[in-house]
Design an enzyme around this catalytic site. Sequence first.
Site, PDB file in Angstrom:
ATOM      1  N   PRO A  38      -5.086   2.834  -6.568  1.00 36.25           N
ATOM      2  CA  PRO A  38      -6.426   2.922  -7.153  1.00 36.25           C
ATOM      3  C   PRO A  38      -6.499   2.462  -8.605  1.00 36.25           C
ATOM      4  CG  PRO A  38      -5.380   5.062  -7.246  1.00 36.25           C
ATOM      5  CD  PRO A  38      -4.390   4.135  -6.566  1.00 36.25           C
ATOM      6  N   LEU A  39      -5.355   2.199  -9.218  1.00 38.50           N
ATOM      7  CA  LEU A  39      -5.341   1.948 -10.662  1.00 38.50           C
ATOM      8  C   LEU A  39      -5.863   0.562 -11.033  1.00 38.50           C
ATOM      9  CD1 LEU A  39      -1.970   3.665 -11.607  1.00 38.50           C
ATOM     10  CD2 LEU A  39      -4.288   4.601 -11.663  1.00 38.50           C
ATOM     11  N   GLU A  98       3.598  -4.192  -4.475  1.00 34.23           N
ATOM     12  CA  GLU A  98       4.737  -4.088  -5.388  1.00 34.23           C
ATOM     13  C   GLU A  98       4.766  -5.251  -6.369  1.00 34.23           C
ATOM     14  OE1 GLU A  98       5.386  -1.619  -1.911  1.00 34.23           O
ATOM     15  OE2 GLU A  98       4.934  -3.758  -2.081  1.00 34.23           O
TER      16      GLU A  98
END
Length: 419
Positions: free
Chosen positions: A333-334, A59
């Site tokens: 995954p970004l 986060e």
Amino acid sequence: MARILYSLILYLLSPLIIFYLYVLRGKKNGGYRHHFAERFGFLATKKQDILIHCASVGEVLAATPLIKAIKQHNPKLSILVTCNTPTGREQIKNNFQDSVNCCYLPIDFPCATHRFLKRVKPQLLCILETELWPNLVAQSNKRGIKVLILNARLSVKSQQGYQKVMPLTKVIMNSISALASHNQDDANRFIELGLKPEKVRVFGSIKFDITPTNEQLHKVAALKEQYHNERFIWVAGSTHPVEHELILSAHEKLLKALPNALLIIAPRHPEQFDKVAELLKNSAMSFSRRSEDNYRNQQIVLADTLGELQCLYGVANISFIGGSLIKRGGHNPLESAAFSVGVLAGPHTYNFDHIYPELISAQGAETVTDENHLADTLIALSNDAEQTIKLGHQAAKCVANNQGAISKTVNLIELYLES
């Protein structure tokens, strides 16, 4: 009444909660024992304009561009970023130095939350994703602190959990001032739990708003030179126990077909660094530890440092995102896709159901069923440079096509700061 019962149960469980955090987690990671008074609302931080809560590292990484955009738009605002874990705290420090304040979010005891909010007195409480603590949001609402849930997502499974405690869920939903969700499906689930439709916006995911900085690109170039980029390199990021062994098994199979291949393995939690090192010592494969910076063309690099994973993804020909070969729900995954590095993941990616379908549809990611399928896919990609490059190109294109959530979120925050 529901919140009173919830608080009573928390107090009854408090010895176990303290034992778990200080003794069990503290034994694995000594950072849990530091700043322990903050867990009860005792902190040195003074009044802050905005309180932003990020549960842990994932986060914090997702929120970093958002927080920097808020600071850029409103440089005089004071911001307190809270988290639950030592690794999250260290990530906040690494990303922001002294430009924001940070501390642990107190355990959701009524007295701890009261003490905390009385000290901080923010205008806004911004919560990333779905870290919805009943006493925190209810007390904030009662004090006139606007509660914004940002980058919100809610799986069907989580929705079912909230439905089992509807009296408490209603308290939470009634305390929310506005919610910005990933997509309409997430928005509908919150509405079904009792959130008023007029409080909901659909902005997409801020996790797509990730762009490598010049500093990161320079670091990637230096790492590529260090790790000999003519080798086929794959990074296994955010791996977990049991999964570590599966990754090493896949790499052993890859080495039989491609002896010069390099694996960079980055365990999700620091307490796993030494355990993975022990696995590597007991294997037939050579390895070096990133923290010791003693790479000499070994077959594996153990990434036992913090804050480097994004750049390590940038070094790779292809990445594997952990928590997905086992039932942990996967990780983001970004960070890999933003560096034009294609993604492989196991079948268990339910934590990122708002991202993986988009990435797979764009042909920037592929799913593997187990460690043997992973190894076979790696071997195939190592023999097909064009397909490997295409995966990376499509992954980056998918990221670019879905950007824009941060600017919408900043506008929402500014709207509530002015109100």
